[in-house]
Design an enzyme around this catalytic site. Structure first.
Site, PDB file in Angstrom:
ATOM      1  N   SER A   1       0.885  -1.175   0.000  1.00 36.19           N
ATOM      2  CA  SER A   1       0.000   0.000   0.000  1.00 36.19           C
ATOM      3  C   SER A   1       0.913   1.213   0.000  1.00 36.19           C
ATOM      4  O   SER A   1       2.064   1.126   0.474  1.00 36.19           O
ATOM      5  CB  SER A   1      -0.856   0.015   1.273  1.00 36.19           C
ATOM      6  OG  SER A   1      -1.509   1.276   1.422  1.00 36.19           O
TER       7      SER A   1
ATOM      8  N   LYS B   1       1.873  -2.432   7.166  1.00 40.05           N
ATOM      9  CA  LYS B   1       2.226  -2.265   5.746  1.00 40.05           C
ATOM     10  C   LYS B   1       3.689  -1.848   5.605  1.00 40.05           C
ATOM     11  O   LYS B   1       4.361  -2.248   4.664  1.00 40.05           O
ATOM     12  CB  LYS B   1       1.272  -1.285   5.067  1.00 40.05           C
ATOM     13  CG  LYS B   1      -0.149  -1.859   4.885  1.00 40.05           C
ATOM     14  CD  LYS B   1      -0.157  -3.064   3.944  1.00 40.05           C
ATOM     15  CE  LYS B   1      -1.555  -3.581   3.640  1.00 40.05           C
ATOM     16  NZ  LYS B   1      -1.562  -4.701   2.686  1.00 40.05           N
TER      17      LYS B   1
ATOM     18  N   TYR C   1      -2.697  -0.521  10.460  1.00 40.10           N
ATOM     19  CA  TYR C   1      -2.519  -0.687   9.006  1.00 40.10           C
ATOM     20  C   TYR C   1      -1.169  -0.115   8.578  1.00 40.10           C
ATOM     21  O   TYR C   1      -0.392  -0.776   7.880  1.00 40.10           O
ATOM     22  CB  TYR C   1      -3.666   0.013   8.275  1.00 40.10           C
ATOM     23  CG  TYR C   1      -3.737  -0.303   6.791  1.00 40.10           C
ATOM     24  CD1 TYR C   1      -4.123  -1.574   6.360  1.00 40.10           C
ATOM     25  CD2 TYR C   1      -3.438   0.655   5.835  1.00 40.10           C
ATOM     26  CE1 TYR C   1      -4.205  -1.865   5.005  1.00 40.10           C
ATOM     27  CE2 TYR C   1      -3.515   0.367   4.482  1.00 40.10           C
ATOM     28  CZ  TYR C   1      -3.901  -0.897   4.068  1.00 40.10           C
ATOM     29  OH  TYR C   1      -3.977  -1.186   2.716  1.00 40.10           O
TER      30      TYR C   1
HETATM   31  N1  LIG Z   1      -8.587  -0.696  -1.348  1.00 38.07           N
HETATM   32  C1  LIG Z   1      -7.586   0.131  -1.132  1.00 38.07           C
HETATM   33  O1  LIG Z   1      -7.772   1.360  -1.093  1.00 38.07           O
HETATM   34  C2  LIG Z   1      -6.186  -0.402  -0.981  1.00 38.07           C
HETATM   35  C3  LIG Z   1      -5.125   0.510  -1.124  1.00 38.07           C
HETATM   36  C4  LIG Z   1      -3.819   0.024  -0.971  1.00 38.07           C
HETATM   37  C5  LIG Z   1      -3.584  -1.301  -0.703  1.00 38.07           C
HETATM   38  N2  LIG Z   1      -4.635  -2.159  -0.568  1.00 38.07           N
HETATM   39  C6  LIG Z   1      -4.331  -3.554  -0.269  1.00 38.07           C
HETATM   40  O2  LIG Z   1      -4.821  -4.357  -1.310  1.00 38.07           O
HETATM   41  C7  LIG Z   1      -5.068  -5.683  -0.835  1.00 38.07           C
HETATM   42  C8  LIG Z   1      -6.451  -6.113  -1.257  1.00 38.07           C
HETATM   43  O3  LIG Z   1      -7.385  -5.219  -0.689  1.00 38.07           O
HETATM   44  P1  LIG Z   1      -8.807  -4.887  -1.341  1.00 38.07           P
HETATM   45  O4  LIG Z   1      -8.968  -3.428  -1.280  1.00 38.07           O
HETATM   46  O5  LIG Z   1      -8.970  -5.627  -2.616  1.00 38.07           O
HETATM   47  O6  LIG Z   1      -9.729  -5.494  -0.181  1.00 38.07           O
HETATM   48  P2  LIG Z   1     -11.064  -6.362  -0.201  1.00 38.07           P
HETATM   49  O7  LIG Z   1     -11.545  -6.296   1.196  1.00 38.07           O
HETATM   50  O8  LIG Z   1     -11.944  -5.972  -1.324  1.00 38.07           O
HETATM   51  O9  LIG Z   1     -10.513  -7.836  -0.517  1.00 38.07           O
HETATM   52  C9  LIG Z   1      -9.670  -8.505   0.379  1.00 38.07           C
HETATM   53  C10 LIG Z   1      -9.971  -9.994   0.271  1.00 38.07           C
HETATM   54  O10 LIG Z   1      -9.021 -10.663   1.109  1.00 38.07           O
HETATM   55  C11 LIG Z   1      -9.700 -11.737   1.735  1.00 38.07           C
HETATM   56  N3  LIG Z   1      -8.962 -12.153   2.931  1.00 38.07           N
HETATM   57  C12 LIG Z   1      -8.848 -11.498   4.119  1.00 38.07           C
HETATM   58  N4  LIG Z   1      -8.108 -12.215   4.966  1.00 38.07           N
HETATM   59  C13 LIG Z   1      -7.732 -13.348   4.291  1.00 38.07           C
HETATM   60  C14 LIG Z   1      -6.958 -14.473   4.636  1.00 38.07           C
HETATM   61  N5  LIG Z   1      -6.428 -14.610   5.869  1.00 38.07           N
HETATM   62  N6  LIG Z   1      -6.760 -15.431   3.692  1.00 38.07           N
HETATM   63  C15 LIG Z   1      -7.323 -15.325   2.462  1.00 38.07           C
HETATM   64  N7  LIG Z   1      -8.083 -14.279   2.099  1.00 38.07           N
HETATM   65  C16 LIG Z   1      -8.280 -13.300   2.998  1.00 38.07           C
HETATM   66  C17 LIG Z   1     -11.089 -11.194   2.052  1.00 38.07           C
HETATM   67  O11 LIG Z   1     -12.024 -12.243   2.270  1.00 38.07           O
HETATM   68  C18 LIG Z   1     -11.371 -10.369   0.787  1.00 38.07           C
HETATM   69  O12 LIG Z   1     -12.056 -11.143  -0.188  1.00 38.07           O
HETATM   70  C19 LIG Z   1      -4.863  -5.600   0.683  1.00 38.07           C
HETATM   71  O13 LIG Z   1      -3.595  -6.083   1.020  1.00 38.07           O
HETATM   72  C20 LIG Z   1      -4.969  -4.118   0.964  1.00 38.07           C
HETATM   73  O14 LIG Z   1      -4.302  -3.746   2.140  1.00 38.07           O
HETATM   74  C21 LIG Z   1      -5.929  -1.731  -0.709  1.00 38.07           C
END
Ligand SMILES: NC(=O)c1ccc[n+]([C@@H]2O[C@H](COP(=O)([O-])OP(=O)(O)OC[C@H]3O[C@@H](n4cnc5c(N)ncnc54)[C@H](O)[C@@H]3O)[C@@H](O)[C@H]2O)c1
Length: 258
Positions: free
Chosen positions: A136, A153, A149
């Site tokens: 992130s 991260k 977070y």
């Molecule tokens: N959405 C944002 O703004 C953003 C920005 C930067 C980074 N990220 C990172 O991107 C990645 C994905 O996030 P997203 O926004 O798609 O979130 P999201 O919540 O849409 O999807 C995350 C998925 O991970 C699954 N999950 C959670 N714990 C798990 C585990 N122990 N084993 C297997 N699956 C698991 C959840 O069930 C969910 O389907 C994360 O690492 C998040 O920190 C997101």
């Protein structure tokens, strides 16, 4: 690896958001994809939408990662690319409950450590392997209002850097995807600070997948779907106190807006 065509790929947390977009894009590029999620139904739905294989498993616990890697190897042969994408966001500071700190630590950091532990041996024997961690921009900068977070991260980025510098000369590629806001259920549930700071510049998960395809082709460690993050990261390093003063002004702005 410069292209995922024909590669055996695992994407964790791919039942939703960024992981789902990565899995679909990799499948469209001709990869053989395993879609993992702790929510097995969500994994099955995404896999069904792109001709991939679903493996429901906890991608963070030691037993869950072992089951995932072994089932994925049965499905794909050796795993060519592993995307440690599953992540959790928890708002708050030091008062945040121990269980929430621990959940972030397990999913945002130890999931990557446990996957690397099982992947690296066979990859070093083959002289090739590719790990992409969804970190992130919070891992390069910080996320106001969300200490668990931000801290985990940063740790995820540190681990990815450590792997990259330790194994680059032995054929391993390690990259870190560091977006700001991405329109996913995580962002929608991240509270007022995230809404104020990230919503306006938020991008679609498919844009992250596009940047990842480009990042795999060019091989740079940081994959920045918001390119402006590079300048912010450089500013933080070069003028740390100025950066902290600016972030504190942002914090004060958030407090008066809430
Ligand atoms: N959405 C944002 O703004 C953003 C920005 C930067 C980074 N990220 C990172 O991107 C990645 C994905 O996030 P997203 O926004 O798609 O979130 P999201 O919540 O849409 O999807 C995350 C998925 O991970 C699954 N999950 C959670 N714990 C798990 C585990 N122990 N084993 C297997 N699956 C698991 C959840 O069930 C969910 O389907 C994360 O690492 C998040 O920190 C997101």
């Amino acid at each position: 690896m410069k292209s995922v065509s024909g590669a055996g790929v695992v994407v964790t947390g791919a039942g939703s958001g960024i992981g789902a977009a990565l899995a679909r894009r990799f499948a469209a590029e001709g990869a053989r994809v395993v879609v993992n999620d702790i929510n097995a139904e969500a994994a099955a739905a995404v896999a069904g939408s792109c001709g991939a294989t679903a493996i429901g498993a906890d991608a963070a616990s030691e037993e869950g990662v072992a089951a995932l890697v072994s089932s994925a190897r049965s499905e794909l042969g050796e795993i060519d690319l592993f995307c440690a994408n599953a992540g959790l966001a928890r708002a708050g500071g030091p008062e945040t409950h121990e269980a929430d700190w621990d959940a972030c630590w397990q999913v945002n950091v130890m999931a990557h450590v446990r996957a690397a532990r099982l992947l690296i041996g066979p990859w070093l024997e083959r002289g090739q392997g590719h790990l992409i961690c969804t970190v992130s921009a919070a891992g390069l900068l910080t996320m106001p209002g969300s200490a668990p977070y931000s801290v985990t991260k940063h740790a995820a980025l540190a681990f990815a850097e450590w792997l990259a510098l330790t194994y680059a000369h032995r054929g391993l590629t390690v990259q870190a995807i560091c977006p700001q806001g991405v329109r996913t259920p995580m962002l929608a549930g991240s509270g007022a600070a995230a809404e104020l700071l990230l919503f306006d510049s938020a991008i679609e998960p498919e844009v992250v997948a596009e940047a990842t395809i480009a990042g795999i082709a060019d091989g740079q460690f940081l994959i920045l779907p918001h390119p402006e993050v590079a300048g912010m990261y450089a500013g933080r390093a070069a003028e740390t106190d100025r950066w902290l003063r600016g972030m504190n002004r942002l914090q004060q702005g958030l407090e008066s807006a809430q």
